[in-house]
Write an enzyme that holds these catalytic residues in place. Sequence first.
Site: not given
Ligand code: GRF
Length: 207
Positions: A123, A125, A161
């Site tokens: 993931n 974050h 997370d």
């Molecule tokens: C990202 O900012 C990530 O950090 C979080 O969700 C957001 C997803 O954004 N987990 P996107 O859909 O990739 O634009």
Amino acid sequence: MLPAQEDDSRSPMNPLRLGVLGSGKGSNFRAILEAIQEGRLDARIALVCSDVSDAGILQLARAAGLETQIIEEARFKTRLSRECEGKLVAQLRDAQVDLVVLAGYMRMLKDPMLAAFPRRIINIHPSLLPKFPGLEAWRQALAAGESITGCSVHFVDEGMDSGEIIAQARVPVLPGDSPERLHARIQEAEHQLYPEVIARFAHGELP
Ligand code: GRF
């Protein structure tokens, strides 16, 4: 049904197969796709799956001619039922996915997903974990008066997370930053970091 591949030896004939899960606009998905198209990442996106039927990530994936799936879950907001997770495992296995990439997927994963892809679910974050897990981490960093924040790529575990951190990128908080401006700069850092980390999996560098 095929098991998740365990052989990490990759070649142009055998690229790492990604399953991307997202609930939102898909900018990280687009960055991964561009890295593949530009030859910076030797991988293939085998499946894009969302829990939101009109998510931007699905529109981007369809426009790129990629296989998509939707698993909606009305019973819970922040996780899937065991039954829906089982369906997700089956779809990812059918697509012979090696690495599951969460890109803005707004549900926590449990078993059977975690058992099916041990150390193969990651993931991204928007904070320097373990600081500021959870929602709108950039707002949390601003409110805490941080001078540096950033983004983290981590293995997914049962917690929020909380899995082992693989890589981080730092983003300075600028004087007078608004949440929106800070978030936009963190996302730029994410778009750089995520494909680089996935490339490390593609090269077999992350056991
Ligand atoms: C990202 O900012 C990530 O950090 C979080 O969700 C957001 C997803 O954004 N987990 P996107 O859909 O990739 O634009």
